[in-house]
Design a protein around this motif. Structure first.
Motif, mmCIF file in Angstrom:
data_model
loop_
_atom_site.group_PDB
_atom_site.id
_atom_site.type_symbol
_atom_site.label_atom_id
_atom_site.label_comp_id
_atom_site.label_asym_id
_atom_site.label_seq_id
_atom_site.Cartn_x
_atom_site.Cartn_y
_atom_site.Cartn_z
ATOM 1 N N UNK A 125 -2.301 -0.733 7.072
ATOM 2 C CA UNK A 125 -2.092 -0.998 5.619
ATOM 3 C C UNK A 125 -2.301 -0.137 4.718
ATOM 4 N N UNK A 126 -3.413 -0.614 3.691
ATOM 5 C CA UNK A 126 -3.897 -0.093 2.605
ATOM 6 C C UNK A 126 -3.532 1.627 3.235
ATOM 7 N N UNK A 127 -4.227 2.299 4.250
ATOM 8 C CA UNK A 127 -3.886 3.483 4.839
ATOM 9 C C UNK A 127 -2.157 3.942 4.328
ATOM 10 N N UNK A 128 -1.654 3.193 5.126
ATOM 11 C CA UNK A 128 0.115 3.823 5.157
ATOM 12 C C UNK A 128 -0.069 4.098 3.364
ATOM 13 N N UNK A 129 0.204 3.038 2.788
ATOM 14 C CA UNK A 129 -0.017 3.068 1.233
ATOM 15 C C UNK A 129 -0.313 4.354 0.703
ATOM 16 N N UNK A 130 -1.508 4.505 1.330
ATOM 17 C CA UNK A 130 -2.032 6.070 0.567
ATOM 18 C C UNK A 130 -1.907 7.212 0.470
ATOM 19 N N UNK A 131 -0.635 6.710 2.416
ATOM 20 C CA UNK A 131 0.109 8.029 2.078
ATOM 21 C C UNK A 131 0.934 8.165 1.756
ATOM 22 N N UNK A 132 1.759 7.453 1.586
ATOM 23 C CA UNK A 132 3.492 7.358 1.130
ATOM 24 C C UNK A 132 3.271 7.637 -0.513
ATOM 25 N N UNK A 133 1.692 7.375 -0.730
ATOM 26 C CA UNK A 133 1.535 7.333 -2.214
ATOM 27 C C UNK A 133 1.408 9.021 -3.074
ATOM 28 N N UNK A 134 0.624 9.277 -1.961
ATOM 29 C CA UNK A 134 -0.074 10.789 -1.646
ATOM 30 C C UNK A 134 1.742 12.177 -1.701
ATOM 31 N N UNK A 135 2.355 11.111 -0.613
ATOM 32 C CA UNK A 135 3.655 12.308 0.087
ATOM 33 C C UNK A 135 4.762 11.941 -1.565
ATOM 34 N N UNK A 136 4.529 11.076 -2.262
ATOM 35 C CA UNK A 136 5.545 10.706 -2.503
ATOM 36 C C UNK A 136 5.506 11.456 -4.571
ATOM 37 N N UNK A 137 4.169 11.394 -4.341
ATOM 38 C CA UNK A 137 3.412 11.811 -5.886
ATOM 39 C C UNK A 137 4.131 10.683 -7.100
ATOM 40 N N UNK A 138 2.923 9.469 -5.896
ATOM 41 C CA UNK A 138 3.311 8.291 -7.047
ATOM 42 C C UNK A 138 1.045 8.169 -7.597
ATOM 43 N N UNK A 139 1.216 7.673 -8.334
ATOM 44 C CA UNK A 139 0.470 7.910 -9.465
ATOM 45 C C UNK A 139 -0.386 6.744 -9.848
ATOM 46 N N UNK A 140 0.831 5.540 -9.902
ATOM 47 C CA UNK A 140 0.176 3.884 -9.265
ATOM 48 C C UNK A 140 1.153 3.405 -8.784
ATOM 49 N N UNK A 141 0.594 2.659 -8.140
ATOM 50 C CA UNK A 141 1.376 1.350 -6.992
ATOM 51 C C UNK A 141 0.602 0.452 -7.133
ATOM 52 N N UNK A 142 1.467 -0.640 -7.571
ATOM 53 C CA UNK A 142 1.324 -1.730 -7.618
ATOM 54 C C UNK A 142 1.774 -2.798 -6.329
ATOM 55 N N UNK A 143 1.268 -3.959 -5.954
ATOM 56 C CA UNK A 143 1.853 -4.680 -5.387
ATOM 57 C C UNK A 143 2.397 -5.557 -5.251
ATOM 58 N N UNK A 144 3.251 -5.975 -5.355
ATOM 59 C CA UNK A 144 4.123 -6.994 -5.416
ATOM 60 C C UNK A 144 3.911 -8.800 -5.164
ATOM 61 N N UNK A 145 3.195 -8.623 -4.457
ATOM 62 C CA UNK A 145 2.951 -10.145 -3.936
ATOM 63 C C UNK A 145 1.202 -10.394 -4.307
#
Length: 173
Positions: A125-145
């Motif tokens: 899941x972390x690897x997928x989050x990393x890919x999504x963040x990089x693909x969408x140009x997201x600098x900071x990603x929080x976890x709502x949970x």
């Protein structure tokens, strides 16, 4: 003077670029609940935990039965016999406590098994989050949970479904 003006201009552009960074969030609990392996691993942990709890309850039951037998036969026992029985009960209590600590204590077998089962899934899941963040140009990603308090979240910044898509999980609507 020109150098000073250039420095001020550079710093303000840098500041504006920093402020323009994209921020997003995911809900790891939502993602986990969508992942088919998570339910399997949860069931495995439940079965294992139930078996260990039953074993702990059986130990407690045996101890209670030993106390009941001692109480019933107390008047017939010599002091030495009584002391020997109490020693056996204390040994059984110590074994029960050791079992509970070994299995359910900090770094016990239950938590080690949970960690062993969940680490690969969390890593995926972390690897997928990393890919999504990089693909969408997201600098900071929080976890709502996570323990981070998020008072308000605009769903437009929620990338959880992108992560589920990245993991290849089919939506069951």
């Amino acid at each position: 003077m020109k150098k000073c003006l250039g420095l001020v201009l550079f710093l303000s552009l840098l500041s504006a670029a920093t402020m323009a960074q994209k921020i997003g969030f995911v809900d790891s609990e939502y993602i986990l609940n969508k992942h088919p392996d998570y339910k399997v691993k949860q069931q495995e942990m439940k079965s294992l935990g139930d078996a260990w709890k039953k074993e702990a309850q059986n130990l407690e039951k045996e101890i209670q039965e030993m106390y009941n037998e001692l109480k019933a036969e107390e008047v017939l026992l010599t002091e030495e016999m009584y002391d020997e029985r109490m020693k056996s009960i204390r040994e059984k209590e110590a074994a029960a406590t050791a079992f509970n600590t070994r299995v359910f204590g900090i770094n016990g077998q239950y938590f080690q098994k949970q960690d062993e089962l969940m680490k690969p899934l969390q890593s995926e899941i972390f690897d997928a989050i990393d890919k999504v963040a990089k693909r969408n140009g997201i600098a900071i990603m929080f976890d709502k949970a996570a323990d981070l308090s998020m008072i308000y979240t605009d769903p437009v910044h929620d990338y959880s479904d992108f992560v589920i898509e990245e993991l290849g999980i089919e939506e069951n609507k």
